[in-house]
Enzyme design. Sequence first.
Site, PDB file in Angstrom:
ATOM      1  N   HIS A  35      49.626  19.894  32.925  1.00 53.08           N
ATOM      2  CA  HIS A  35      48.479  19.973  32.026  1.00 53.08           C
ATOM      3  C   HIS A  35      48.838  19.284  30.715  1.00 53.08           C
ATOM      4  CE1 HIS A  35      48.128  23.266  34.905  1.00 53.08           C
ATOM      5  NE2 HIS A  35      46.826  23.151  34.768  1.00 53.08           N
ATOM      6  N   HIS A 265      42.003  18.584  30.678  1.00 56.95           N
ATOM      7  CA  HIS A 265      42.741  19.833  30.897  1.00 56.95           C
ATOM      8  C   HIS A 265      43.943  19.630  31.795  1.00 56.95           C
ATOM      9  CE1 HIS A 265      43.359  24.154  31.712  1.00 56.95           C
ATOM     10  NE2 HIS A 265      43.582  23.762  32.953  1.00 56.95           N
ATOM     11  N   GLU A 414      44.127  50.241  31.440  1.00 56.82           N
ATOM     12  CA  GLU A 414      45.326  50.209  32.296  1.00 56.82           C
ATOM     13  C   GLU A 414      46.015  48.853  32.248  1.00 56.82           C
ATOM     14  OE1 GLU A 414      42.411  53.209  33.975  1.00 56.82           O
ATOM     15  OE2 GLU A 414      42.294  51.094  33.364  1.00 56.82           O
ATOM     16  N   HIS A 464      48.788  61.619  40.764  1.00 51.70           N
ATOM     17  CA  HIS A 464      47.652  61.765  41.688  1.00 51.70           C
ATOM     18  C   HIS A 464      47.807  60.729  42.808  1.00 51.70           C
ATOM     19  CE1 HIS A 464      46.525  63.856  38.080  1.00 51.70           C
ATOM     20  NE2 HIS A 464      45.405  64.329  38.608  1.00 51.70           N
ATOM     21  N   ASP A 472      38.225  64.706  43.766  1.00 44.68           N
ATOM     22  CA  ASP A 472      37.752  63.462  43.150  1.00 44.68           C
ATOM     23  C   ASP A 472      37.417  62.394  44.184  1.00 44.68           C
ATOM     24  OD1 ASP A 472      37.629  64.215  40.540  1.00 44.68           O
ATOM     25  OD2 ASP A 472      39.572  63.390  39.972  1.00 44.68           O
ATOM     26  N   HIS A 476      39.360  57.721  43.951  1.00 40.21           N
ATOM     27  CA  HIS A 476      40.549  58.025  43.171  1.00 40.21           C
ATOM     28  C   HIS A 476      41.777  58.308  44.040  1.00 40.21           C
ATOM     29  CE1 HIS A 476      37.647  58.231  39.995  1.00 40.21           C
ATOM     30  NE2 HIS A 476      38.481  58.737  39.104  1.00 40.21           N
TER      31      HIS A 476
END
Length: 671
Positions: A35, A265, A414, A464, A472, A476
């Site tokens: 690039h 680019h 997250e 979990h 749940d 989940h």
Amino acid sequence: MDIQTLRDSHPDHWMRSTAIRTLALDGVAAANSGHSGMPMGMADVATVLFSKHLKFDASAPRWPDRDRFILSAGHGSMLIYALMYLTGYADMTLEQVKNFRQWGAITAGHPEFGHVAGVETTTGPLGQGIANAVGFAMAEESLRARWGAKVQNHFTYVIAGDGCLMEGISQEAIGLAGKHQLSRLIVLWDNNGITIDGKVSLSDVTDQVARFKASGWDVFECDGHDPVAIDQALTAAKASPHPAMIACKTHIAIGHAAQDTSKGHGALTDATQMKAAKETYGWPYPAFEIPAEIKSWWEGVGAQGATARQEWEARLASLSPAKQAEFARIFALDVPNKLSSTIRALKKQAAEDAPKMATRAASEKVLQAVNPILTETLGGSADLTGSNNTKTADLGVFSPEDRKGRYVYYGIREHGMAAAMNGMALHGGVRPYGGTFMCFTDYARPSMRLSALMGIPVVYVMTHDSIGLGEDGPTHQPVEHLAISRATPNTLVFRPADLVETAEAWEIALSQKTTPSVLALSRQNLPAVRKAHTNQNLTAKGAYILAEATSKRQVILMATGSEVEIALKARDMLEAEGIGTRVVSMPSMELFAQSDEAWRKKVLPGGSVRIAIEAGVRMGWDRWLLGERGRDGKADFVGMSSFGASAPYERLYKEFGITAEATVAKAKALL
């Protein structure tokens, strides 16, 4: 500002920045890939940044108090390689530049941490660099508060492109930075308005200036080719009490036939067009040739930070010997001597008490013991603190009001959390860990992969971890996530069965220097399975014999985490019928695979029926079920082959057939 005006008004700057442009053109042309346009367009910004603002010493690239420079737009890697070569980094020779993107060269297609001394983080997946930079800046703030400005006092600079700012992780990152008022973070936006498909307007109408301001940043704008304007913007940004973004209006592939087009680019390799561009630049030199006076000036830039480094070394030397040793320890990623004795004491107590508890709660108990002695830990959670059990009472909360706090409320970010933790680990001096639900590793995956690729010891606390989370439901409940984590190279995945195994897993994870760890922890309470204390860390073996057959061994049951108790119950039932059954706990497949062959054969000898029990998919288990040569004998799997459902976890285990009774039936069918 057009090229002729630049050449006329700033002739020295122009030729110095053009050295970057031509090296980028020549390197990409030699590789016939890469690039070219971004390094050409941002050469002026980089020249001003490195020569007038960036605190660094090319002869000491890992100096802990250097400013950090992060090329988030990693596709433009020839920019940083040209800068490293020009400023005199010892490993970045002209031969390396000429071998851009070739086998064995350190000049990879995208900058890779560990390959090049001046590359602070691996970039290329767009948005990762700017998100890493937030972690770098948080680490600097934390260390400055705890060690004082005479030891840690530096900026983090980022060059980011339109693509970086389109990626969703960029909003997670800039929102986090704005909240924490990271005033030592400065982002230089390469505002060239071009993507691979064409103009940015094809796909985006975002007002980036307004977005950054709304996220708590100060924003400055400049002509990205005017050295005076660039310098003024950087000076103002450094004085800002908030993180700062500088919108640098640039021309991609400036001076080339592809200027301001999507073609600019990519790889600009046409010889005629390259020749014309160099003529426009006023650059008469052959490929890869840098005039001596320009190279000498750039080497002076690389050396101008030596005095600041030496002054810093003197300040560090003025600390007490104990503090100097502690500073060296945390940057070397060495654990304190007290860690092993602390873990042993915790294990001994756990063996005596045999507590029934979720392994997420066991993890919290371990952290309560180790956080006070590993003062470099920096914990956090993506809005699940009470569920992940990641915060201990001694940490305090990292905030603009308390930089000494060692716990970060990341919010529902997250991906941003994982990327920030990568930045913290790369900065040095801190050991980050962060939590979310195991299912949401999906949101963090790109950064978890980069932890492994870069070889940095981030700890992911993923609770979990199965259908055991219950009501749940399948949105989940992780099913495939253990397999995905285990499939990632250079990643340790731990699924402990009780407090003892959890303590051992944490000891291993906190002792790593080049490998991230994933701790998969249960929501539901589990009985203690390790009731006989040993100082030996059995989890470090990866798998071990938890319960031996009392009569002739016919069956080997393998299990992890919450399913170890099922294996033990099934063993009791089989033994009651005279069927000798061994139970093997396998908290870490990766460590078992790394153990010597004699140990693996001892734990999993041939000649017995093998059954693995895990509340996830089978993928990854066949090596141990069928033997490493795939022919050891009869085998089966008790686990998941579909998504879960919403119900109390006891009902789910029964409905999906993950029970001691189902295990016994499969064992008998194989015998």
